[in-house]
Design a protein around this motif. Sequence first.
Motif, short mmCIF file in Angstrom:
data_model
loop_
_atom_site.label_atom_id
_atom_site.label_comp_id
_atom_site.label_asym_id
_atom_site.label_seq_id
_atom_site.Cartn_x
_atom_site.Cartn_y
_atom_site.Cartn_z
N THR A 1 0.85 -1.20 0.00
CA THR A 1 0.00 0.00 0.00
C THR A 1 0.88 1.24 0.00
O THR A 1 1.87 1.31 0.73
CB THR A 1 -0.93 0.02 1.23
N HIS B 1 -6.44 9.27 -9.97
CA HIS B 1 -6.38 7.93 -10.56
C HIS B 1 -5.25 7.85 -11.58
O HIS B 1 -4.48 6.90 -11.60
CB HIS B 1 -7.71 7.57 -11.25
N VAL C 1 -6.20 1.45 -8.00
CA VAL C 1 -6.48 2.79 -7.47
C VAL C 1 -7.98 2.97 -7.62
O VAL C 1 -8.47 3.46 -8.63
CB VAL C 1 -5.77 3.91 -8.28
N ASP C 2 -8.74 2.55 -6.63
CA ASP C 2 -10.21 2.66 -6.70
C ASP C 2 -10.79 1.91 -7.89
O ASP C 2 -11.93 2.15 -8.26
CB ASP C 2 -10.64 4.13 -6.87
N VAL D 1 -11.29 -3.12 -3.75
CA VAL D 1 -10.19 -3.28 -2.79
C VAL D 1 -10.45 -2.32 -1.62
O VAL D 1 -10.73 -1.15 -1.84
CB VAL D 1 -8.83 -2.94 -3.46
N ASP E 1 -9.13 -0.10 0.49
CA ASP E 1 -7.88 0.66 0.63
C ASP E 1 -7.46 0.90 2.08
O ASP E 1 -6.33 0.65 2.46
CB ASP E 1 -8.03 2.04 -0.02
N LYS E 2 -8.41 1.44 2.85
CA LYS E 2 -8.04 1.87 4.20
C LYS E 2 -7.71 0.68 5.11
O LYS E 2 -6.81 0.77 5.94
CB LYS E 2 -9.18 2.72 4.79
N TRP F 1 -6.32 -2.11 4.14
CA TRP F 1 -4.97 -2.60 3.81
C TRP F 1 -3.91 -1.63 4.30
O TRP F 1 -2.85 -2.05 4.77
CB TRP F 1 -4.85 -2.83 2.30
N ALA F 2 -4.18 -0.34 4.21
CA ALA F 2 -3.22 0.66 4.69
C ALA F 2 -3.03 0.50 6.20
O ALA F 2 -1.91 0.59 6.71
CB ALA F 2 -3.72 2.07 4.36
N ILE G 1 -4.67 6.75 -1.61
CA ILE G 1 -4.16 5.40 -1.31
C ILE G 1 -4.20 4.56 -2.59
O ILE G 1 -5.16 4.62 -3.36
CB ILE G 1 -5.03 4.71 -0.23
N GLY G 2 -3.16 3.78 -2.82
CA GLY G 2 -3.15 2.85 -3.94
C GLY G 2 -2.49 1.54 -3.51
O GLY G 2 -1.81 1.50 -2.48
N GLU G 3 -2.68 0.49 -4.29
CA GLU G 3 -2.11 -0.82 -3.92
C GLU G 3 -1.51 -1.54 -5.11
O GLU G 3 -1.96 -1.38 -6.25
CB GLU G 3 -3.18 -1.79 -3.36
#
Length: 311
Positions: free
Chosen positions: A76, A106, A133-134, A138, A140-141, A143-144, A169-171
């Motif tokens: 993340t 994005h 990215v969205d 997923v 996001d929060k 996983w972060a 946030i991205g993964e």
Amino acid sequence: MHTVAGRYANLIKAKARELGFDFCGIAKADFLEDEASRLEIWLKNGMHGQMNYMANHFDKRLDPRLLVDDAKSVITVLLNYYPEQTLPEASDDYKLSKYAYGTDYHFVIKDKLKDLLAFIHKEIGEVGGRAFVDSAPVMDKAWAKRAGLGWIGKHTNLINREIGSFFFIGELILDLELEPDGPITDYCGTCTRCIDACPTDAIVGPYVVDGSKCISYFTIELKEAIPEDVRGKFKNWIFGCDICQDVCPWNRFARPHQTPAFDLHPDLATFTKTDWEEITEEVFREVFRRSAVKRTKLDGLKRNITFNQEA
């Protein structure tokens, strides 16, 4: 961290910093046990409003191995978007959420994540994985948080002790074994500033936001007329809302971002109330050409402006 998994993790984090990400953390690609019941209750209570996509792919939201075959790690990254220059801030000026000031995130994050993935392929070898990215279900929060990048605040945004909460946030989900980071403590304490400040009472309790009551939902996601019972409560927000983040004490640590693409569009810096109220299709297309504001279309933006005028 003398293991191969540890060495690779350090290599990836160093590259992420080089690419401009503010933070990078790693979690094991397991089932999100903690989130399952919370998500189920949230959906059952209709807190997603008309965001029907939130109810789709329930299993994929909770298990990254359903998104990437044999997934082993979730990387993340956080990218700060706190602006140096903001929109005019007189009490009656219209307001846009800070995340929508510049180029749609994005594009920016996806490009950086692709570069990170290319680096992994070059330095480590054939690794299966995808950037998110969205763009898929997923969480996001979650996983972060698992990757130790912060904790979920009472307003349900991720808070990082060093820079607050104004970041994207991205993964990368990979089939590569990496040394995971551990979660950190919740530092909200007894503070309830975000709950107290929300004008539509969308934060229905600590750590629970009724999405269908949120100003961001009304001004971005809702496609029909805004309900009368929230008239007069928007405080001139016409796209998104930052109130719960603006009042959060942790955002005293927010510092201006280093990504020129996120800068306030020069035309917006001088936008008057009249400019907003008389905005044409041509101006909308030019100013918001690469902006997240395009999501609401001109009609949606005009609806939001009118709704604030009539309050």
